[in-house]
Write a protein that holds these residues in place. Structure first.
Motif, PDB file in Angstrom:
ATOM      1  N   ALA A  28      -0.175  -5.064  14.869  1.00  8.87           N
ATOM      2  CA  ALA A  28      -0.121  -5.820  13.615  1.00  8.87           C
ATOM      3  C   ALA A  28      -1.515  -6.161  13.114  1.00  8.87           C
ATOM      4  N   ASN A  29      -1.726  -5.923  11.829  1.00  6.36           N
ATOM      5  CA  ASN A  29      -2.956  -6.291  11.132  1.00  6.36           C
ATOM      6  C   ASN A  29      -4.201  -5.611  11.700  1.00  6.36           C
ATOM      7  N   MET A  30      -4.014  -4.496  12.430  1.00  2.64           N
ATOM      8  CA  MET A  30      -5.162  -3.816  13.036  1.00  2.64           C
ATOM      9  C   MET A  30      -5.157  -2.303  12.811  1.00  2.64           C
ATOM     10  N   ALA A  31      -4.427  -1.820  11.810  1.00  2.00           N
ATOM     11  CA  ALA A  31      -4.409  -0.387  11.538  1.00  2.00           C
ATOM     12  C   ALA A  31      -5.764   0.030  10.985  1.00  2.00           C
ATOM     13  N   SER A  32      -6.321   1.121  11.529  1.00  2.40           N
ATOM     14  CA  SER A  32      -7.616   1.613  11.063  1.00  2.40           C
ATOM     15  C   SER A  32      -7.533   3.122  10.857  1.00  2.40           C
ATOM     16  N   PRO A  33      -8.353   3.661   9.965  1.00  4.61           N
ATOM     17  CA  PRO A  33      -8.282   5.083   9.663  1.00  4.61           C
ATOM     18  C   PRO A  33      -8.825   5.993  10.768  1.00  4.61           C
ATOM     19  N   GLY A  34      -9.356   5.425  11.825  1.00  3.72           N
ATOM     20  CA  GLY A  34      -9.884   6.231  12.925  1.00  3.72           C
ATOM     21  C   GLY A  34      -8.781   6.831  13.778  1.00  3.72           C
ATOM     22  N   PRO A  35      -9.188   7.641  14.768  1.00  5.43           N
ATOM     23  CA  PRO A  35      -8.201   8.234  15.668  1.00  5.43           C
ATOM     24  C   PRO A  35      -7.461   7.163  16.441  1.00  5.43           C
ATOM     25  N   PRO A  36      -6.231   7.374  16.811  1.00  4.73           N
ATOM     26  CA  PRO A  36      -5.395   8.545  16.612  1.00  4.73           C
ATOM     27  C   PRO A  36      -4.614   8.528  15.299  1.00  4.73           C
ATOM     28  N   PRO A  39      -6.218  11.064  11.932  1.00  5.75           N
ATOM     29  CA  PRO A  39      -5.936  12.495  11.943  1.00  5.75           C
ATOM     30  C   PRO A  39      -4.445  12.826  11.820  1.00  5.75           C
ATOM     31  N   THR A  40      -3.601  11.983  12.418  1.00  2.96           N
ATOM     32  CA  THR A  40      -2.161  12.226  12.347  1.00  2.96           C
ATOM     33  C   THR A  40      -1.663  12.092  10.916  1.00  2.96           C
ATOM     34  N   LEU A  41      -2.142  11.081  10.202  1.00  2.00           N
ATOM     35  CA  LEU A  41      -1.738  10.906   8.808  1.00  2.00           C
ATOM     36  C   LEU A  41      -2.350  11.989   7.920  1.00  2.00           C
ATOM     37  N   GLY A  42      -3.581  12.387   8.226  1.00  2.00           N
ATOM     38  CA  GLY A  42      -4.247  13.430   7.451  1.00  2.00           C
ATOM     39  C   GLY A  42      -3.504  14.753   7.506  1.00  2.00           C
ATOM     40  N   GLN A  43      -2.933  15.084   8.658  1.00  2.00           N
ATOM     41  CA  GLN A  43      -2.152  16.321   8.791  1.00  2.00           C
ATOM     42  C   GLN A  43      -0.922  16.293   7.899  1.00  2.00           C
ATOM     43  N   ARG A  44      -0.440  15.103   7.621  1.00  2.00           N
ATOM     44  CA  ARG A  44       0.774  14.966   6.814  1.00  2.00           C
ATOM     45  C   ARG A  44       0.460  14.713   5.337  1.00  2.00           C
ATOM     46  N   ASN A  45      -0.797  14.869   4.957  1.00  2.75           N
ATOM     47  CA  ASN A  45      -1.227  14.765   3.564  1.00  2.75           C
ATOM     48  C   ASN A  45      -1.006  13.353   2.994  1.00  2.75           C
ATOM     49  N   ILE A  46      -1.259  12.333   3.819  1.00  6.08           N
ATOM     50  CA  ILE A  46      -1.105  10.941   3.393  1.00  6.08           C
ATOM     51  C   ILE A  46      -2.486  10.336   3.191  1.00  6.08           C
ATOM     52  N   ASN A  47      -2.626   9.525   2.172  1.00  5.13           N
ATOM     53  CA  ASN A  47      -3.867   8.796   1.935  1.00  5.13           C
ATOM     54  C   ASN A  47      -4.017   7.761   3.053  1.00  5.13           C
TER      55      ASN A  47
END
Length: 194
Positions: A28-36, A39-47
């Protein structure tokens, strides 16, 4: 049989409705664009930035670090619908018992909680979409089965002084067990290097 003719000027159009479902447990409240996650969201074409910002915004009222099962239904164009569930029942049960880990020795006691704890956790979990139609009694039974699997005993009443003494003894046991496991690991390493 003859061929089916399509009127001139009309083309067949294939529309992808859904790209898939993304499932993960995010703190909670700690999602960051770094791994993992990134990359997982990037493969799915999500901003990625938008996803993290939305998740953190929706979980800002929850204690940071609490694991939240998150589902994102992803469309082909990169849009998504995010569903955030309540914390996992395993996490809530361990928090109620005041422990960090379940049992490490088969059939040993890791902690204790009361039936009142079970009822309160069942009320929280009954708001989750997968089990919102399940009877509260059935959710309580499932929580009791989970308690048994991780070594938590469900009791009617709990004496706080006695329970704090139990938790101190368990902590000492865990430290001794950890030391014993480290010694076994060290002995194996010594055998393989000789």
């Amino acid at each position: 049989m003859g061929k089916i003719r399509i009127a001139p000027g009309l083309k067949k159009k294939v529309v992808k409705v859904e790209h898939g479902i993304f499932r993960c447990d995010l703190p909670a409240n700690m999602a960051s664009p770094g791994p993992p996650l990134g990359p997982t969201l990037g493969q799915r074409n999500i901003n990625i930035q938008q996803f993290c910002k939305e998740f953190n915004e929706r979980t800002k009222n929850i204690k940071p670090g609490v694991p939240l099962p998150t589902r994102a239904f992803i469309n082909a164009n990169g849009s998504y619908t995010m569903i955030i569930h309540k914390p996992t029942s395993m996490y809530l049960l361990k928090q109620a018992a005041g422990i960090n880990k379940g049992t490490i020795v088969f059939r040993s006691l890791a902690g204790k909680i009361t039936f009142r704890h079970i009822y309160e956790i069942a009320k929280i979990k009954s708001e989750d979409p997968p089990i919102e139609c399940v009877d509260l009694k059935r959710i309580c039974q499932l929580l009791i089965y989970t308690c048994r699997s991780i070594g938590i005993q469900v009791v009617r009443n709990l004496d706080p002084v006695e329970y704090s003494k139990f938790l101190k003894e368990r902590q000492e046991f865990l430290i001794a067990k950890r030391k014993e496991l480290d010694e076994i690991k060290e002995a194996k390493l010594l055998r393989t290097t000789v």
